[in-house]
Write a protein that holds these residues in place. Structure first.
Motif, PDB file in Angstrom:
ATOM      1  N   ILE A 123      60.127  69.646  48.768  1.00  0.00           N
ATOM      2  CA  ILE A 123      59.973  71.107  48.797  1.00  0.00           C
ATOM      3  C   ILE A 123      61.335  71.779  48.957  1.00  0.00           C
ATOM      4  N   ARG A 124      61.599  72.751  48.103  1.00  0.00           N
ATOM      5  CA  ARG A 124      62.846  73.518  48.183  1.00  0.00           C
ATOM      6  C   ARG A 124      62.628  74.944  48.689  1.00  0.00           C
ATOM      7  N   ARG A 125      61.403  75.421  48.565  1.00  0.00           N
ATOM      8  CA  ARG A 125      61.083  76.794  48.979  1.00  0.00           C
ATOM      9  C   ARG A 125      59.862  76.763  49.906  1.00  0.00           C
ATOM     10  N   TRP A 126      60.048  77.231  51.118  1.00  0.00           N
ATOM     11  CA  TRP A 126      58.972  77.242  52.104  1.00  0.00           C
ATOM     12  C   TRP A 126      58.490  78.665  52.382  1.00  0.00           C
ATOM     13  N   TYR A 127      57.189  78.803  52.454  1.00  0.00           N
ATOM     14  CA  TYR A 127      56.555  80.063  52.853  1.00  0.00           C
ATOM     15  C   TYR A 127      55.585  79.775  53.995  1.00  0.00           C
ATOM     16  N   VAL A 128      55.396  80.738  54.876  1.00  0.00           N
ATOM     17  CA  VAL A 128      54.314  80.666  55.847  1.00  0.00           C
ATOM     18  C   VAL A 128      53.283  81.711  55.458  1.00  0.00           C
ATOM     19  N   ALA A 129      52.030  81.428  55.785  1.00  0.00           N
ATOM     20  CA  ALA A 129      50.939  82.327  55.411  1.00  0.00           C
ATOM     21  C   ALA A 129      49.853  82.236  56.463  1.00  0.00           C
ATOM     22  N   GLY A 130      48.930  83.184  56.420  1.00  0.00           N
ATOM     23  CA  GLY A 130      47.821  83.122  57.350  1.00  0.00           C
ATOM     24  C   GLY A 130      46.839  84.242  57.136  1.00  0.00           C
TER      25      GLY A 130
END
Length: 242
Positions: A123-130
């Protein structure tokens, strides 16, 4: 001394009683609908697995270098998000890891994104979500990890933390008939987000349609069905990630 011991005993007993009540309440979750779980598991557009207790969704079409770390809503079973997030993964071409908060309360597992990261490689791009409270927790985590993340995705909620001066990319998806967290409330918190944050409103959708766990107390009445809600969420995510 005897009175002191009695007072201590009463205090311990009351604390135990209240603690047990809280745990019972927290464990009384909104359960995932079995039919939608089966549908997600049979979706040819994704590969779903379980690793270290986390649910991992990967698009089957091609490998992706984007990872989304997802915090479930308050007292909602993680599996309840499989259908919506499987469609999102397939259409947007991203990997998703669904968290498993302690006592089903994301606020008790704020740092769990660190564990979720370990379930994906390349993974090169991380996002958090919820979703709901999980979204606010994701945003709080992001506010303390600005250099490690590409962005945040909020479902049916507002940030609650000021990330307006950050470089984070932000997508907020609002359910137009949400009775749990009203669209107006989310709009009032828009100043917490970067100026270029994307806000997508889905008319006729309610809070519980971000997952599949049945009606939620205090929610509105939907005027679109589950398939329409799933498609609208996926399309908003596709446009955002691509």
């Amino acid at each position: 001394m005897k009175k002191v011991l009695i007072a201590i005993g009463i205090g311990v007993g009351l604390s135990t009683f209240l603690g047990c009540g809280f745990v019972s309440w927290a464990l009384d979750t909104y359960k995932a609908e079995p039919i939608t779980q089966i549908s997600a598991l049979n979706d040819p557009g994704v590969v779903i697995s379980e690793r270290d207790g986390f649910l991992v969704i990967r698009p089957s079409a091609a490998p992706s270098a984007t990872g989304v770390l997802f915090y479930p809503g308050l007292r909602i079973e993680p599996k309840a998000y499989l259908s919506k997030l499987a469609a999102l993964s397939s259409k947007a071409g991203v990997n998703v890891v669904i968290g498993r908060p302690r006592l089903n309360i994301a606020a008790l597992s704020i740092g769990q994104a660190d564990e979720m990261r370990k379930q994906l490689t390349g993974i090169r791009r991380w996002y958090v979500a919820g979703h709901s409270l999980g979204g606010a927790v994701a945003c709080y985590y992001a506010s303390n990890h600005l250099d490690d993340l590409q962005g945040v995705v909020l479902l049916g909620t507002y940030c609650g933390s000021d990330i307006s001066m950050s470089r984070l990319r932000v997508l907020t998806i609002v359910a137009g008939s949400d009775g749990v967290i009203a669209p107006e409330t989310i709009g009032q918190h828009a100043g917490e987000l970067p100026a270029d944050a994307q806000i997508v409103r889905i008319p006729g959708m309610v809070h519980s349609q971000f997952g599949n766990y049945g009606p939620q107390s205090g929610d509105g009445r939907p005027s679109i069905d589950d398939s329409q809600a799933r498609e609208a969420i996926s399309e908003a995510a596709r446009a955002f990630f691509r």
